[in-house]
Design an enzyme around this catalytic site. Structure first.
Site, PDB file in Angstrom:
ATOM      1  N   SER A  68       0.759  -1.319  -0.156  1.00  0.00           N
ATOM      2  CA  SER A  68      -0.056   0.107  -0.049  1.00  0.00           C
ATOM      3  C   SER A  68       0.759   1.295  -0.247  1.00  0.00           C
ATOM      4  O   SER A  68       2.020   1.276   0.412  1.00  0.00           O
ATOM      5  CB  SER A  68      -1.050  -0.051   1.160  1.00  0.00           C
ATOM      6  OG  SER A  68      -1.607  -1.339   1.447  1.00  0.00           O
TER       7      SER A  68
HETATM    8  N1  SAH Z   1      -0.869  -4.958   3.902  1.00  0.00           N
HETATM    9  C1  SAH Z   1      -0.045  -5.209   2.521  1.00  0.00           C
HETATM   10  C2  SAH Z   1      -0.651  -4.722   1.383  1.00  0.00           C
HETATM   11  C3  SAH Z   1      -1.587  -6.010   0.935  1.00  0.00           C
HETATM   12  S1  SAH Z   1      -2.256  -6.120  -0.544  1.00  0.00           S
HETATM   13  C4  SAH Z   1       1.363  -4.601   2.725  1.00  0.00           C
HETATM   14  O1  SAH Z   1       1.519  -3.922   3.702  1.00  0.00           O
HETATM   15  O2  SAH Z   1       2.184  -4.851   1.903  1.00  0.00           O
HETATM   16  C5  SAH Z   1      -3.733  -6.949  -0.098  1.00  0.00           C
HETATM   17  C6  SAH Z   1      -3.326  -8.393   0.167  1.00  0.00           C
HETATM   18  O3  SAH Z   1      -4.499  -9.167   0.621  1.00  0.00           O
HETATM   19  C7  SAH Z   1      -2.839  -9.368  -1.063  1.00  0.00           C
HETATM   20  O4  SAH Z   1      -1.483  -9.808  -0.802  1.00  0.00           O
HETATM   21  C8  SAH Z   1      -3.916 -10.422  -1.186  1.00  0.00           C
HETATM   22  O5  SAH Z   1      -3.408 -11.716  -1.457  1.00  0.00           O
HETATM   23  C9  SAH Z   1      -4.329 -10.432   0.302  1.00  0.00           C
HETATM   24  N2  SAH Z   1      -5.991 -11.049   0.449  1.00  0.00           N
HETATM   25  C10 SAH Z   1      -6.895 -10.804  -0.268  1.00  0.00           C
HETATM   26  N3  SAH Z   1      -7.889 -11.565   0.105  1.00  0.00           N
HETATM   27  C11 SAH Z   1      -7.545 -12.245   1.270  1.00  0.00           C
HETATM   28  C12 SAH Z   1      -8.191 -12.912   2.204  1.00  0.00           C
HETATM   29  N4  SAH Z   1      -9.364 -13.339   2.217  1.00  0.00           N
HETATM   30  N5  SAH Z   1      -7.406 -13.215   3.417  1.00  0.00           N
HETATM   31  C13 SAH Z   1      -6.303 -12.954   3.108  1.00  0.00           C
HETATM   32  N6  SAH Z   1      -5.436 -12.369   2.412  1.00  0.00           N
HETATM   33  C14 SAH Z   1      -6.023 -11.826   1.549  1.00  0.00           C
END
Ligand code: SAH
Length: 226
Positions: A68
């Site tokens: 993000s």
């Molecule tokens: N917080 C992260 C950004 C994540 S982007 C950082 O600091 O880098 C969102 C992430 O959520 C992705 O990696 C995706 O694979 C994950 N995601 C999507 N749906 C999900 C779910 N139901 N449970 C766990 N992870 C999930």
């Protein structure tokens, strides 16, 4: 080569200082600003985007996912109002960067990720940086990590069509959840507080996240293709 590495790290330090100056205009929480100056964002991104680690924007981390934007990390974290004693759940570990920021500000972080290789990479980086209070779990279709509920705060770092009910259930009474809710391409960042009588919801502003996948997601929520 050592000279090149020195120039590169000097540039990163300059970019980091500029980013922090930018964040100070938007963020009031001093502890949070200090945490953002301590955590090395360049360690959480692939080598090819490391030179841009302190740009105030999301960056690709592989598997169609992104780390993000620093400002959104700050806004989401600030909205949780962490004081140091909380147990926090994060949905979407991704790079692990947001988990590291929260680990600096709360007692314990449980973070879950659907893409197993991302969970593994994040776990290694966090361990290498010495974070012992972060627990990364690769998950399947279930939403969150009910095994260790209730949580004082929950952070959802992927967009959802509505406030995920299963996550409200994992929130402690008085606990806060920050979650992007809306359409696939644009969401509203919501702060949801669990009350004895139900939930209260505040809107924090527009945002854009990759979609949540699985339960609590859009019905046709297919896995990202890469
Ligand atoms: N917080 C992260 C950004 C994540 S982007 C950082 O600091 O880098 C969102 C992430 O959520 C992705 O990696 C995706 O694979 C994950 N995601 C999507 N749906 C999900 C779910 N139901 N449970 C766990 N992870 C999930």
């Amino acid at each position: 080569m050592a000279g090149m590495a020195r120039i590169a790290s000097h540039r990163l330090e300059q970019a980091k200082a500029a980013l922090l100056a930018e964040l100070r205009l938007e963020v009031r929480d001093r502890r949070l600003l200090e945490a953002m100056s301590r955590v090395p964002r360049e360690r959480f991104v692939p080598p090819e985007v490391q030179p841009y680690a302190y740009d105030n924007r999301p960056l690709p981390i592989g598997y169609g996912q992104t780390i993000s934007q620093p400002l959104i990390v700050a806004v989401m974290t600030e909205a949780l109002g962490l004081r140091g004693s909380e147990k926090v759940l994060e949905i979407g570990t991704g790079s692990g960067y947001q988990a590291a920021i929260v680990a600096e500000l709360a007692a314990e972080v449980v973070t879950v990720e659907r893409v197993a290789p991302l969970a593994e990479r994040a776990s290694l980086v966090l361990a290498d940086l010495g974070y012992r209070n972060v627990h990364v779990h690769a998950v399947g279709d279930e939403l969150g990590w009910p095994e260790e509920a209730p949580y004082d705060a929950i952070l959802v770092t992927a967009g959802a069509p509505g406030v995920p009910r299963e996550l409200v259930d994992q929130l402690a009474g008085g606990g806060r959840m920050v979650v992007p809710v809306g359409g696939r391409d644009l969401q509203d960042l919501l702060r949801v507080t669990r009350r004895a009588t139900g939930i209260s919801v505040e809107r924090l502003g527009p945002c854009r996240f990759v979609p949540l996948v699985g339960r609590g997601a859009w019905p046709d929520g297919a896995e990202p293709s890469s």
